[in-house]
Design an enzyme around this catalytic site. Structure first.
Site, PDB file in Angstrom:
ATOM      1  N   SER A  91     -52.250  28.187 -58.153  1.00 42.03           N
ATOM      2  CA  SER A  91     -50.853  28.648 -58.162  1.00 42.03           C
ATOM      3  C   SER A  91     -50.387  28.897 -56.742  1.00 42.03           C
ATOM      4  CB  SER A  91     -50.717  29.939 -58.967  1.00 42.03           C
ATOM      5  OG  SER A  91     -49.431  30.500 -58.769  1.00 42.03           O
TER       6      SER A  91
ATOM      7  N   TYR B 154     -52.316  38.095 -62.018  1.00 38.05           N
ATOM      8  CA  TYR B 154     -52.244  36.625 -61.978  1.00 38.05           C
ATOM      9  C   TYR B 154     -52.687  36.102 -60.615  1.00 38.05           C
ATOM     10  CZ  TYR B 154     -50.194  31.954 -62.632  1.00 38.05           C
ATOM     11  OH  TYR B 154     -50.000  30.595 -62.747  1.00 38.05           O
TER      12      TYR B 154
END
Ligand code: NDP
Length: 256
Positions: free
Chosen positions: A153, A167
């Protein structure tokens, strides 16, 4: 448009013809686009899903319509047995395994004080342990030319605001794993790389969602990406022969 990845024979010349691929989380979003992109380039592809049986079956039908083998497997990456077991089943169904795309992931965002131990366990189970176990099982079955490609990410490189602790932590672990896999598996001719998408229009991060305007504004290109813009980079990495332990940012300039 001609896909140059379909030209030639054997993985060293860049073709994906006949290569055997597992894409985790391939029932929709980036995983589905990646599965189809690789099938268009000649690969046989298995996909995993948890709830999206219909979506996974649609992806398999689309793969088969391209003349390639498609397989849908229900396997929760958060379950250790299923994470590794999907690799075993995919290799059995396809007659081997050349490429693992670790795509399945969950995005749990929210204020630090609101995240419970169960949230931590679930996110780490799917985003980290599942990737480790699938990679371990895949490496055991791959020969020279094997590829492990993990979806990270852009939040590994830039956390744009509050709410991303869990996350970002989970995705950051995958960078270390990728580099260590590259070192561990290089002598066997197997590569490991990681792709960091920016805001990509999917169910996880819809381009008309609550945070969309802010996310678009943070990119240099001023827009969300589409799933095939990530899939095309994954396909390139499957064909690449001298790239390992590397990070690829596909984020429209989100981290520029
Ligand atoms: P989606 O939520 O749109 O799709 C997720 C896919 O993963 C679905 O096929 C889903 O299956 C599957 N999946 C979810 N949990 C599990 C699990 N426990 N085991 C197996 N499969 C699972 O996500 P995206 O396509 O947006 O994201 C794909 C990857 O890209 C993720 O790792 C995500 O973190 C990463 N990413 C996405 C970005 C974005 O902006 N979209 C940005 C940066 C990274 P089912 O249909 O059965 O639920």
């Amino acid at each position: 448009m001609t896909n140059t990845l379909t030209v030639g024979k054997g993985h060293d010349s860049g073709t994906l013809m006949g290569r055997k691929v597992l894409v985790t989380g391939g029932s929709r979003g980036i995983g589905a686009a990646t599965a189809l992109r690789l099938a268009r380039a000649g690969a046989d592809v298995a996909v995993t899903y948890v709830n999206g049986k219909d979506g996974a079956e649609d992806v398999v039908r689309a793969i088969e319509a391209l003349g390639r083998r498609g397989v849908a497997l229900r396997a929760d990456s958060g379950d250790p047995d299923e994470a590794a077991g999907a690799v075993v089943l995919a290799a059995e169904a396809l007659g081997g395994l050349d490429v693992l795309v670790n795509n399945a992931g969950v995005g749990v965002l929210g204020p630090l004080e609101g995240l419970a131990p169960a949230d931590v366990e679930r996110v780490l189970a799917v985003n980290v342990r599942g990737v480790f176990l699938a990679s371990q099982a895949a490496a055991a079955r791959m020969g020279p030319g094997g590829r492990i490609i993990t979806i990270g990410s852009c939040m590994v490189q830039r956390v744009p605001g509050p709410g991303g602790t869990l996350y970002a932590m989970s995705k950051s672990a995958l960078v270390g794993l990728t580099k260590a896999l590259a070192r561990e598996l290089g002598a066997r001719g197997i590569t490991a790389n990681i792709v960091h998408p920016g805001p990509i229009d999917t169910d996880m991060n819809p381009a008309d969602g609550e945070y969309a305007a802010g996310n678009s504004a943070l990119t240099a290109l001023g827009r969300y990406g589409v799933v095939d813009e990530v899939a095309s980079v994954v396909a390139h990495l499957v064909g690449a022969t001298y790239v390992t332990g590397a990070e690829f940012t596909v984020d429209g300039g989100f981290t520029a």
